[in-house]
Design a protein around this motif. Structure first.
Motif, mmCIF file in Angstrom:
data_model
loop_
_atom_site.group_PDB
_atom_site.id
_atom_site.type_symbol
_atom_site.label_atom_id
_atom_site.label_comp_id
_atom_site.label_asym_id
_atom_site.label_seq_id
_atom_site.Cartn_x
_atom_site.Cartn_y
_atom_site.Cartn_z
ATOM 1 N N GLY A 125 34.171 35.751 26.205
ATOM 2 C CA GLY A 125 34.045 34.998 27.451
ATOM 3 C C GLY A 125 35.389 34.762 28.107
ATOM 4 N N PRO A 126 36.207 35.808 28.241
ATOM 5 C CA PRO A 126 37.591 35.606 28.690
ATOM 6 C C PRO A 126 37.713 35.209 30.158
ATOM 7 C CG PRO A 126 37.126 37.955 28.546
ATOM 8 C CD PRO A 126 35.936 37.234 27.979
ATOM 9 N N ALA A 127 38.515 34.191 30.396
ATOM 10 C CA ALA A 127 38.820 33.770 31.767
ATOM 11 C C ALA A 127 40.017 34.570 32.260
ATOM 12 C CB ALA A 127 39.127 32.278 31.790
ATOM 13 N N ILE A 128 39.786 35.858 32.476
ATOM 14 C CA ILE A 128 40.906 36.742 32.828
ATOM 15 C C ILE A 128 40.794 37.300 34.238
ATOM 16 C CG2 ILE A 128 41.545 37.379 30.479
ATOM 17 C CD1 ILE A 128 39.804 39.815 30.649
ATOM 18 N N GLY A 129 39.953 36.689 35.072
ATOM 19 C CA GLY A 129 39.876 37.122 36.461
ATOM 20 C C GLY A 129 38.462 37.529 36.859
ATOM 21 N N PHE A 130 38.231 37.604 38.179
ATOM 22 C CA PHE A 130 36.915 37.938 38.712
ATOM 23 C C PHE A 130 37.054 39.020 39.790
ATOM 24 C CE2 PHE A 130 36.950 33.496 37.429
ATOM 25 C CZ PHE A 130 35.876 33.433 36.562
ATOM 26 N N PRO A 131 37.490 40.226 39.426
ATOM 27 C CA PRO A 131 37.726 41.237 40.457
ATOM 28 C C PRO A 131 36.471 41.719 41.165
ATOM 29 C CG PRO A 131 37.894 42.190 38.265
ATOM 30 C CD PRO A 131 37.799 40.709 38.072
ATOM 31 N N ASP A 132 35.290 41.587 40.541
ATOM 32 C CA ASP A 132 34.072 42.136 41.133
ATOM 33 C C ASP A 132 33.125 41.085 41.685
ATOM 34 O OD1 ASP A 132 34.711 44.829 40.591
ATOM 35 O OD2 ASP A 132 34.176 44.537 38.505
ATOM 36 N N LEU A 133 33.371 39.832 41.347
ATOM 37 C CA LEU A 133 32.476 38.770 41.791
ATOM 38 C C LEU A 133 33.223 37.889 42.776
ATOM 39 C CD1 LEU A 133 30.838 37.845 38.359
ATOM 40 C CD2 LEU A 133 29.989 39.420 40.088
ATOM 41 N N TRP A 134 33.096 38.219 44.053
ATOM 42 C CA TRP A 134 33.917 37.538 45.055
ATOM 43 C C TRP A 134 33.600 36.045 45.139
ATOM 44 C CZ3 TRP A 134 31.406 35.070 49.016
ATOM 45 C CH2 TRP A 134 30.084 35.449 49.255
ATOM 46 N N LEU A 135 32.325 35.686 44.922
ATOM 47 C CA LEU A 135 31.971 34.272 44.998
ATOM 48 C C LEU A 135 32.628 33.487 43.858
ATOM 49 C CD1 LEU A 135 30.435 31.994 46.309
ATOM 50 C CD2 LEU A 135 28.415 32.639 44.961
ATOM 51 N N TYR A 136 32.573 34.036 42.656
ATOM 52 C CA TYR A 136 33.227 33.363 41.523
ATOM 53 C C TYR A 136 34.729 33.302 41.732
ATOM 54 C CZ TYR A 136 29.446 32.515 38.217
ATOM 55 O OH TYR A 136 28.351 31.991 37.594
ATOM 56 N N ARG A 137 35.289 34.354 42.323
ATOM 57 C CA ARG A 137 36.733 34.368 42.574
ATOM 58 C C ARG A 137 37.113 33.251 43.544
ATOM 59 N NH1 ARG A 137 37.130 39.355 43.696
ATOM 60 N NH2 ARG A 137 37.162 39.307 45.952
ATOM 61 N N ILE A 138 36.315 33.086 44.581
ATOM 62 C CA ILE A 138 36.581 32.019 45.547
ATOM 63 C C ILE A 138 36.458 30.648 44.887
ATOM 64 C CG2 ILE A 138 35.683 30.883 47.614
ATOM 65 C CD1 ILE A 138 34.960 33.674 48.671
ATOM 66 N N VAL A 139 35.382 30.452 44.115
ATOM 67 C CA VAL A 139 35.167 29.161 43.453
ATOM 68 C C VAL A 139 36.284 28.873 42.462
ATOM 69 C CG1 VAL A 139 33.667 27.896 41.877
ATOM 70 C CG2 VAL A 139 32.664 29.202 43.761
ATOM 71 N N ALA A 140 36.661 29.877 41.664
ATOM 72 C CA ALA A 140 37.669 29.667 40.623
ATOM 73 C C ALA A 140 39.045 29.406 41.215
ATOM 74 C CB ALA A 140 37.720 30.883 39.697
ATOM 75 N N TYR A 141 39.478 30.276 42.131
ATOM 76 C CA TYR A 141 40.852 30.226 42.609
ATOM 77 C C TYR A 141 41.069 29.259 43.775
ATOM 78 C CZ TYR A 141 41.382 34.411 39.742
ATOM 79 O OH TYR A 141 41.408 35.290 38.695
ATOM 80 N N HIS A 142 39.995 28.952 44.504
ATOM 81 C CA HIS A 142 40.151 28.091 45.678
ATOM 82 C C HIS A 142 39.484 26.723 45.532
ATOM 83 C CE1 HIS A 142 41.977 31.374 47.932
ATOM 84 N NE2 HIS A 142 41.021 32.162 47.461
ATOM 85 N N LEU A 143 38.820 26.502 44.414
ATOM 86 C CA LEU A 143 38.184 25.203 44.195
ATOM 87 C C LEU A 143 38.562 24.628 42.829
ATOM 88 C CD1 LEU A 143 36.287 22.987 45.162
ATOM 89 C CD2 LEU A 143 34.368 24.299 44.189
ATOM 90 N N ILE A 144 38.215 25.336 41.754
ATOM 91 C CA ILE A 144 38.421 24.795 40.409
ATOM 92 C C ILE A 144 39.898 24.656 40.070
ATOM 93 C CG2 ILE A 144 38.043 25.180 37.954
ATOM 94 C CD1 ILE A 144 35.419 26.542 38.667
ATOM 95 N N VAL A 145 40.670 25.733 40.245
ATOM 96 C CA VAL A 145 42.092 25.678 39.897
ATOM 97 C C VAL A 145 42.845 24.651 40.747
ATOM 98 C CG1 VAL A 145 44.256 26.990 39.846
ATOM 99 C CG2 VAL A 145 42.162 27.997 38.917
ATOM 100 N N PRO A 146 42.672 24.639 42.080
ATOM 101 C CA PRO A 146 43.340 23.582 42.866
ATOM 102 C C PRO A 146 42.916 22.182 42.462
ATOM 103 C CG PRO A 146 42.617 25.359 44.304
ATOM 104 C CD PRO A 146 42.002 25.622 42.958
ATOM 105 N N CYS A 147 41.649 22.022 42.071
ATOM 106 C CA CYS A 147 41.174 20.714 41.635
ATOM 107 C C CYS A 147 41.894 20.277 40.364
ATOM 108 C CB CYS A 147 39.665 20.763 41.406
ATOM 109 S SG CYS A 147 38.952 19.179 40.886
ATOM 110 N N LEU A 148 42.061 21.194 39.420
ATOM 111 C CA LEU A 148 42.796 20.873 38.191
ATOM 112 C C LEU A 148 44.243 20.521 38.498
ATOM 113 C CD1 LEU A 148 41.463 23.656 35.782
ATOM 114 C CD2 LEU A 148 40.933 21.223 35.716
ATOM 115 N N GLU A 149 44.854 21.286 39.405
ATOM 116 C CA GLU A 149 46.237 21.003 39.784
ATOM 117 C C GLU A 149 46.359 19.602 40.380
ATOM 118 O OE1 GLU A 149 48.664 24.737 41.221
ATOM 119 O OE2 GLU A 149 46.645 24.841 42.077
#
Length: 260
Positions: A125-149
């Motif tokens: 279950g590696p959290a190593i990126g979402f190159p094929d799932l644009w929705l997950y990429r948006i959620v991960a990089y533009h919502l979850i990660v900024p929220c943690l920061e």
């Protein structure tokens, strides 16, 4: 068989780790995910005990999580790779299996992308990126990660929220000086935005993917995509969640033994 808890100095940081199993057996360095509890009879401990019946297992608690010291500056893939490199060197571990789950798989991938002194790389279950799932990429990089920061590092984040995040998300026990852990927000932001695929594609190492068929955190579509990008890798999909390695321990250990 008992798990032994020890500590080692890595780049001036005190890093706690667990070890179990026959010292002459094949070494496995297990890297847990974010929030992986490292005390008491947890699912991680149970997995380590089962692994210890077949392997010599080393499980470090990542800097900034549980009892280990937080880094003094924001870390990226290079720093995490160096930390594993120094950990392996100081303990005299030779040609190990590197096995990571979730965030730990990202650490494992960053190490394997730079060094080839391992016999097998296992990513669950590696959290190593979402190159094929644009929705997950948006959620991960533009919502979850900024929220943690924000929650961990922003001056606008309330102290009670920071303490809660450090306690629950980083599994730090006891009385907490959240200011020591503000660096972890920037670390997660920096590290989680890096693309691990480029690192792995450079190396000729054996890679095994283990995925839970009901993983909603890192969906199986992503696992299949990563497997397709690494044609020499092996891919196993088991009935379970993001934490399938704790749910199907026997099957997972059989996969690990078959890969060696």
């Amino acid at each position: 068989m008992k798990i032994k808890e020890r500590k080692v100095s890595i780049d001036g940081l005190t890093v706690y780790y667990k070890c179990v199993g026959n010292p002459t057996a094949t070494p496995v360095v297990f890297l847990h995910g974010i929030g992986g509890s490292y005390s008491g009879e947890t699912r991680v401990d149970k997995l380590l005990l089962e692994l210890g019946k077949h392997f010599r297992v080393y499980a470090p608690g990542h800097p900034g999580q549980k009892h280990s010291d937080p880094p003094r500056r924001p870390w990226g893939s290079q720093e995490y790779s160096d930390y594993i490199r120094e950990f392996i060197g100081k303990l005299g571990i030779q040609n190990p299996v590197i096995w990571g789950q979730s965030f730990g798989a990202r650490v494992a991938a960053s190490y394997a992308g730079r060094y080839q002194d391992i016999r097998l790389l296992v990513l669950s279950g590696p959290a190593i990126g979402f190159p094929d799932l644009w929705l997950y990429r948006i959620v991960a990089y533009h919502l979850i990660v900024p929220c943690l920061e924000f929650c961990l590092s922003s001056k606008w984040s309330p102290g009670l929220l920071k303490k809660h995040m450090v306690s629950r998300y980083l599994s730090v026990p006891g009385k907490i000086d959240f200011r020591k852990y503000e660096v972890m927000g920037k670390t997660l932001g920096k590290f989680m935005r890096e693309n691990m695929l480029g690192y792995l594609q450079k190396q000729l190492i054996k890679v095994v993917f283990i995925w839970g068929s009901n993983d909603w955190i890192i969906p199986v579509a992503q696992g299949r995509a990563w497997h397709g990008r690494l044609p020499t890798s092996k891919y196993y999909e088991l009935d379970g969640s993001h934490f399938v390695i704790y749910e199907k321990t026997g099957e997972v250990i059989d996969i690990l033994k078959a890969g060696l």
